[in-house]
Design a protein around this motif. Structure first.
Motif, short mmCIF file in Angstrom:
data_model
loop_
_atom_site.label_atom_id
_atom_site.label_comp_id
_atom_site.label_asym_id
_atom_site.label_seq_id
_atom_site.Cartn_x
_atom_site.Cartn_y
_atom_site.Cartn_z
N GLY A 1 -17.10 -35.53 100.64
CA GLY A 1 -15.90 -34.74 100.42
C GLY A 1 -15.22 -35.08 99.10
O GLY A 1 -15.63 -36.00 98.38
N PRO A 2 -14.15 -34.34 98.75
CA PRO A 2 -13.47 -34.55 97.48
C PRO A 2 -12.80 -35.92 97.35
O PRO A 2 -12.77 -36.48 96.26
CB PRO A 2 -12.44 -33.42 97.43
CG PRO A 2 -12.27 -32.97 98.84
CD PRO A 2 -13.57 -33.25 99.52
N VAL A 3 -12.31 -36.48 98.43
CA VAL A 3 -11.69 -37.81 98.36
C VAL A 3 -12.78 -38.84 98.08
O VAL A 3 -12.61 -39.73 97.23
CB VAL A 3 -10.92 -38.14 99.65
CG1 VAL A 3 -10.35 -39.55 99.60
CG2 VAL A 3 -9.79 -37.12 99.88
N CYS A 4 -13.90 -38.73 98.76
CA CYS A 4 -15.03 -39.63 98.52
C CYS A 4 -15.50 -39.53 97.06
O CYS A 4 -15.78 -40.54 96.43
CB CYS A 4 -16.18 -39.31 99.45
SG CYS A 4 -17.64 -40.30 99.12
N ALA A 5 -15.55 -38.32 96.56
CA ALA A 5 -15.98 -38.11 95.18
C ALA A 5 -15.04 -38.81 94.20
O ALA A 5 -15.48 -39.45 93.24
CB ALA A 5 -16.07 -36.62 94.86
N ARG A 6 -13.72 -38.72 94.45
CA ARG A 6 -12.75 -39.40 93.57
C ARG A 6 -12.89 -40.91 93.67
O ARG A 6 -12.84 -41.62 92.66
CB ARG A 6 -11.33 -38.97 93.91
CG ARG A 6 -10.95 -37.61 93.36
CD ARG A 6 -9.46 -37.36 93.39
NE ARG A 6 -8.83 -37.55 94.69
CZ ARG A 6 -8.78 -36.63 95.67
NH1 ARG A 6 -9.32 -35.44 95.48
NH2 ARG A 6 -8.18 -36.90 96.81
N ILE A 7 -13.06 -41.42 94.88
CA ILE A 7 -13.23 -42.86 95.07
C ILE A 7 -14.48 -43.32 94.32
O ILE A 7 -14.44 -44.31 93.58
CB ILE A 7 -13.32 -43.21 96.57
CG1 ILE A 7 -11.95 -43.01 97.23
CG2 ILE A 7 -13.82 -44.63 96.77
CD1 ILE A 7 -11.97 -43.12 98.75
N THR A 8 -15.58 -42.62 94.50
CA THR A 8 -16.82 -42.98 93.83
C THR A 8 -16.66 -42.95 92.31
O THR A 8 -17.08 -43.88 91.61
CB THR A 8 -17.94 -42.01 94.27
OG1 THR A 8 -18.10 -42.10 95.70
CG2 THR A 8 -19.26 -42.35 93.59
N GLU A 9 -16.04 -41.91 91.80
CA GLU A 9 -15.84 -41.78 90.36
C GLU A 9 -14.96 -42.91 89.81
O GLU A 9 -15.30 -43.53 88.80
CB GLU A 9 -15.19 -40.43 90.04
CG GLU A 9 -14.94 -40.21 88.57
CD GLU A 9 -14.28 -38.87 88.27
OE1 GLU A 9 -13.81 -38.71 87.14
OE2 GLU A 9 -14.24 -38.00 89.16
N LYS A 10 -13.85 -43.19 90.47
CA LYS A 10 -12.93 -44.23 89.97
C LYS A 10 -13.57 -45.61 90.03
O LYS A 10 -13.40 -46.41 89.09
CB LYS A 10 -11.63 -44.19 90.76
CG LYS A 10 -10.79 -42.99 90.39
CD LYS A 10 -9.47 -42.99 91.13
CE LYS A 10 -8.62 -41.80 90.68
NZ LYS A 10 -7.27 -41.86 91.27
N LEU A 11 -14.29 -45.91 91.11
CA LEU A 11 -14.94 -47.22 91.20
C LEU A 11 -16.09 -47.34 90.21
O LEU A 11 -16.30 -48.41 89.64
CB LEU A 11 -15.41 -47.48 92.63
CG LEU A 11 -14.30 -47.64 93.67
CD1 LEU A 11 -14.89 -47.88 95.05
CD2 LEU A 11 -13.33 -48.75 93.29
N THR A 12 -16.79 -46.27 89.98
CA THR A 12 -17.88 -46.27 88.99
C THR A 12 -17.32 -46.50 87.60
O THR A 12 -17.84 -47.33 86.83
CB THR A 12 -18.68 -44.95 89.06
OG1 THR A 12 -19.25 -44.83 90.37
CG2 THR A 12 -19.78 -44.92 88.02
N GLN A 13 -16.26 -45.80 87.24
CA GLN A 13 -15.66 -45.95 85.92
C GLN A 13 -15.01 -47.32 85.75
O GLN A 13 -15.12 -47.94 84.69
CB GLN A 13 -14.63 -44.86 85.67
CG GLN A 13 -15.23 -43.49 85.48
CD GLN A 13 -14.18 -42.40 85.31
OE1 GLN A 13 -12.98 -42.63 85.39
NE2 GLN A 13 -14.65 -41.18 85.09
N GLY A 14 -14.33 -47.79 86.77
CA GLY A 14 -13.58 -49.04 86.65
C GLY A 14 -14.40 -50.30 86.82
O GLY A 14 -14.02 -51.36 86.31
N LEU A 15 -15.53 -50.21 87.53
CA LEU A 15 -16.28 -51.42 87.85
C LEU A 15 -17.70 -51.45 87.29
O LEU A 15 -18.34 -52.49 87.34
CB LEU A 15 -16.36 -51.60 89.37
CG LEU A 15 -15.03 -51.77 90.10
CD1 LEU A 15 -15.24 -51.79 91.60
CD2 LEU A 15 -14.32 -53.03 89.62
N SER A 16 -18.20 -50.33 86.80
CA SER A 16 -19.61 -50.26 86.35
C SER A 16 -20.52 -50.97 87.34
O SER A 16 -21.23 -51.91 86.99
CB SER A 16 -19.75 -50.88 84.96
OG SER A 16 -18.92 -50.24 84.04
N PRO A 17 -20.51 -50.54 88.59
CA PRO A 17 -21.23 -51.29 89.62
C PRO A 17 -22.74 -51.24 89.49
O PRO A 17 -23.31 -50.26 89.00
CB PRO A 17 -20.79 -50.61 90.92
CG PRO A 17 -20.43 -49.22 90.52
CD PRO A 17 -19.87 -49.34 89.12
N VAL A 18 -23.36 -52.32 89.93
CA VAL A 18 -24.80 -52.39 90.06
C VAL A 18 -25.21 -51.55 91.27
O VAL A 18 -26.23 -50.89 91.27
CB VAL A 18 -25.25 -53.86 90.24
CG1 VAL A 18 -26.72 -53.96 90.58
CG2 VAL A 18 -24.89 -54.67 89.01
#
Length: 98
Positions: free
Chosen positions: A7-24
């Motif tokens: 959903g859209p909330v999941c998409a925002r969470i994924t985007e923000k964590l990806t941008q902010g943490l550069s996760p492995v």
């Protein structure tokens, strides 16, 4: 990287964590269906999430500091529709895969 909810909330969470943490590795899981009937449950879901993330940005940070970092990145979501966020945060040396 994997996002289990779409959903859209999941998409925002994924985007923000990806941008902010550069996760492995990253998993964002919508657990809202487990809370049906709860006072903060929304009919369309996306109120209760579990986040599992591996990032080098957690190096040298305590568990509390890791959670604060994630909560800061998701402050807008937590102030809105997201009622609960369970967090598991590791460095690559602590957890190699999810």
């Amino acid at each position: 990287m994997t996002a289990f909810a779409r959903g859209p909330v999941c998409a925002r969470i994924t985007e923000k964590l990806t941008q902010g943490l550069s996760p492995v590795a990253l998993k964002v899981i919508d657990e809202s269906h487990h809370h049906a009937g709860h006072g903060h449950h929304h009919a369309e879901g996306e109120t209760h999430f579990r986040v599992e993330v591996i990032s080098e940005k957690f190096e040298g940070k305590s568990r509390i500091d890791r959670h604060r970092l994630i909560n800061g990145l998701l402050a807008q979501e937590l102030a809105g529709r997201v009622h609960a966020l369970a967090i598991s945060a590791w460095t690559p040396g602590e957890k190699l895969t999810l």
